[in-house]
Design a protein around this motif. Sequence first.
Motif, PDB file in Angstrom:
ATOM      1  N   ASP A 213       0.804  -1.327  -0.323  1.00  9.91           N
ATOM      2  CA  ASP A 213       0.007   0.117  -0.024  1.00  9.91           C
ATOM      3  C   ASP A 213       0.877   1.139   0.016  1.00  9.91           C
ATOM      4  O   ASP A 213       2.217   1.138   0.454  1.00  9.91           O
ATOM      5  CB  ASP A 213      -0.984  -0.225   1.133  1.00  9.91           C
ATOM      6  CG  ASP A 213      -1.954  -1.165   1.365  1.00  9.91           C
ATOM      7  OD1 ASP A 213      -2.302  -1.534   0.059  1.00  9.91           O
ATOM      8  OD2 ASP A 213      -2.298  -1.452   2.136  1.00  9.91           O
ATOM      9  N   PRO A 214       0.292   2.536  -0.349  1.00 12.56           N
ATOM     10  CA  PRO A 214       1.163   3.827  -0.446  1.00 12.56           C
ATOM     11  C   PRO A 214       1.663   3.799   0.595  1.00 12.56           C
ATOM     12  O   PRO A 214       1.019   3.760   2.027  1.00 12.56           O
ATOM     13  CB  PRO A 214       0.064   4.675  -0.828  1.00 12.56           C
ATOM     14  CG  PRO A 214      -0.930   3.756  -1.504  1.00 12.56           C
ATOM     15  CD  PRO A 214      -1.135   2.661  -0.962  1.00 12.56           C
ATOM     16  N   PRO A 215       3.037   4.289   1.132  1.00 14.80           N
ATOM     17  CA  PRO A 215       3.676   4.270   2.152  1.00 14.80           C
ATOM     18  C   PRO A 215       3.350   5.868   2.664  1.00 14.80           C
ATOM     19  O   PRO A 215       2.925   6.520   2.021  1.00 14.80           O
ATOM     20  CB  PRO A 215       5.132   4.131   1.798  1.00 14.80           C
ATOM     21  CG  PRO A 215       5.319   4.474   0.415  1.00 14.80           C
ATOM     22  CD  PRO A 215       3.805   4.108  -0.123  1.00 14.80           C
ATOM     23  N   VAL A 216       3.994   6.189   3.707  1.00 14.80           N
ATOM     24  CA  VAL A 216       4.174   7.619   4.356  1.00 14.80           C
ATOM     25  C   VAL A 216       5.524   8.074   4.150  1.00 14.80           C
ATOM     26  O   VAL A 216       6.580   7.382   4.529  1.00 14.80           O
ATOM     27  CB  VAL A 216       3.666   7.528   5.703  1.00 14.80           C
ATOM     28  CG1 VAL A 216       3.954   9.218   6.363  1.00 14.80           C
ATOM     29  CG2 VAL A 216       2.444   7.238   6.163  1.00 14.80           C
ATOM     30  N   TYR A 217       5.760   9.346   3.634  1.00 14.43           N
ATOM     31  CA  TYR A 217       6.902   9.955   3.329  1.00 14.43           C
ATOM     32  C   TYR A 217       7.254  10.850   4.641  1.00 14.43           C
ATOM     33  O   TYR A 217       6.180  11.558   4.868  1.00 14.43           O
ATOM     34  CB  TYR A 217       6.964  10.912   2.104  1.00 14.43           C
ATOM     35  CG  TYR A 217       8.203  11.445   1.772  1.00 14.43           C
ATOM     36  CD1 TYR A 217       9.221  10.974   1.304  1.00 14.43           C
ATOM     37  CD2 TYR A 217       8.459  12.772   2.169  1.00 14.43           C
ATOM     38  CE1 TYR A 217      10.430  11.583   1.178  1.00 14.43           C
ATOM     39  CE2 TYR A 217       9.548  13.617   2.068  1.00 14.43           C
ATOM     40  CZ  TYR A 217      10.591  12.847   1.433  1.00 14.43           C
ATOM     41  OH  TYR A 217      11.858  13.627   1.203  1.00 14.43           O
ATOM     42  N   VAL A 218       8.515  10.898   4.805  1.00 15.79           N
ATOM     43  CA  VAL A 218       9.072  11.293   5.943  1.00 15.79           C
ATOM     44  C   VAL A 218      10.250  12.361   5.530  1.00 15.79           C
ATOM     45  O   VAL A 218      11.069  11.793   5.062  1.00 15.79           O
ATOM     46  CB  VAL A 218       9.392  10.750   7.317  1.00 15.79           C
ATOM     47  CG1 VAL A 218       9.704  11.581   8.467  1.00 15.79           C
ATOM     48  CG2 VAL A 218       8.273   9.882   7.590  1.00 15.79           C
ATOM     49  N   GLY A 219      10.220  13.495   5.742  1.00 19.30           N
ATOM     50  CA  GLY A 219      11.474  14.311   5.276  1.00 19.30           C
ATOM     51  C   GLY A 219      11.434  15.662   5.733  1.00 19.30           C
ATOM     52  O   GLY A 219      10.588  16.313   5.805  1.00 19.30           O
ATOM     53  N   PHE A 220      12.450  16.033   6.301  1.00 23.71           N
ATOM     54  CA  PHE A 220      12.812  17.349   7.075  1.00 23.71           C
ATOM     55  C   PHE A 220      13.677  18.302   5.982  1.00 23.71           C
ATOM     56  O   PHE A 220      14.190  19.286   6.430  1.00 23.71           O
ATOM     57  CB  PHE A 220      13.212  17.339   8.395  1.00 23.71           C
ATOM     58  CG  PHE A 220      12.383  16.720   9.222  1.00 23.71           C
ATOM     59  CD1 PHE A 220      11.277  17.310   9.800  1.00 23.71           C
ATOM     60  CD2 PHE A 220      12.310  15.314   9.513  1.00 23.71           C
ATOM     61  CE1 PHE A 220      10.166  16.760  10.601  1.00 23.71           C
ATOM     62  CE2 PHE A 220      11.518  14.628  10.146  1.00 23.71           C
ATOM     63  CZ  PHE A 220      10.213  15.357  10.721  1.00 23.71           C
ATOM     64  N   GLY A 221      14.125  18.112   4.915  1.00 25.20           N
ATOM     65  CA  GLY A 221      14.648  18.883   3.984  1.00 25.20           C
ATOM     66  C   GLY A 221      15.887  19.312   4.219  1.00 25.20           C
ATOM     67  O   GLY A 221      16.947  18.706   4.798  1.00 25.20           O
TER      68      GLY A 221
END
Length: 373
Positions: A213-221
């Motif tokens: 299933d579509p995952p969750v993206y985590v990023g703080f650039g």
Amino acid sequence: MRVLLATYGTRGDVEPMVALAAQLRQSGAQVQLCAPPDAEFASLLERAGVPIVPFARSWRSWQVAETTAREVVPNVADHVNNHIAATFDTVAQAAQDADVVLATGMLHFVAGTAAEVVGIPNRFVVFSPSLLEPQGYQSLVGPAINAHRASLSLPAVDDMRAFLLTRRPWLAADPVLGPPPNAADVGARSGAWILPDNRPLTPEVEAFLDAGDPPVYVGFGSMIVEQDAAMTTIEAIRGHGRRAIVGRGWAGLEVTDNEDCLDVGDSNLQALFPRVACVVHHGGAGTTTTAARAGTPQVVVPQIADQPYWAARVAALGIGVAIDNPSPTLESIRSALAVALTPKTAARAHAVAETITGDGAAQAAQMLYNQID
């Protein structure tokens, strides 16, 4: 027309200027861009075919130094003086071959003076309406800036906000996501400046996306956040039965258990965000806009500057959740995801995406021509 674009800051300060530079070049203008010499910024400019005039010091070096306490700026005057020393000569030299300067980021300390020395018009753009609000500039930075101007035999500035931002600063932000607080104070208004990204996602990312299933993206650039922040977020995501894609960013975030998580380097977020269930991020203008255009729900964990503004806008529009803590707890992330991952939030995010304007860089390029010709 010969245009000097100048920016000193994070990727959120650089990428929109590259987008504008590309549009100006397509219109026949001669364009140079003063920017930090970081490798990722050089790559952006190469993609757009824009010549770079690099500053001697990278922006990332300031962030890393301040975050790790290897370098301490004891007061505002030193902060301003250090940035003037790092940028003024580069901008002033490049401006000699230009008809106009358009600057952003931390170059508000030097752009007006550099343009004045050369005798050309100066424009300044912000990418968040919150940056147009009064900030107490005169007392904070006035003494340092006027001391620098005195060293160049220039008169003192008595309206520091007008000097830093110009009397009618430009605003490049989507009008739905970031409506101006007072349109009369804006000199030129356009949608967000977006650099098209045609890079394919890596086979590794494609395989991960296709595996469930579509995952969750985590990023703080470009934010230097703690590794624990990513781990806490991943644990909360797992609690909702979801997988995660983690953007390493400037913090170098990594995951040690790759069974349901994947960490990635610089990726095409314009291609990735439509394929994830939610975006957990720091609230930068560019990331917020990219997620909103994708119609993907957001959980915003603001760190500094204009990021609390974008977090509040995401919450107000109902396209996600704002967390009022730069170091969120497991429970706060879990609760935010419980709202962001609902069909109601997804439907709202899709609906708002339909109202987001397209790239404003072409419009801004024409406005610059109209103001200078």
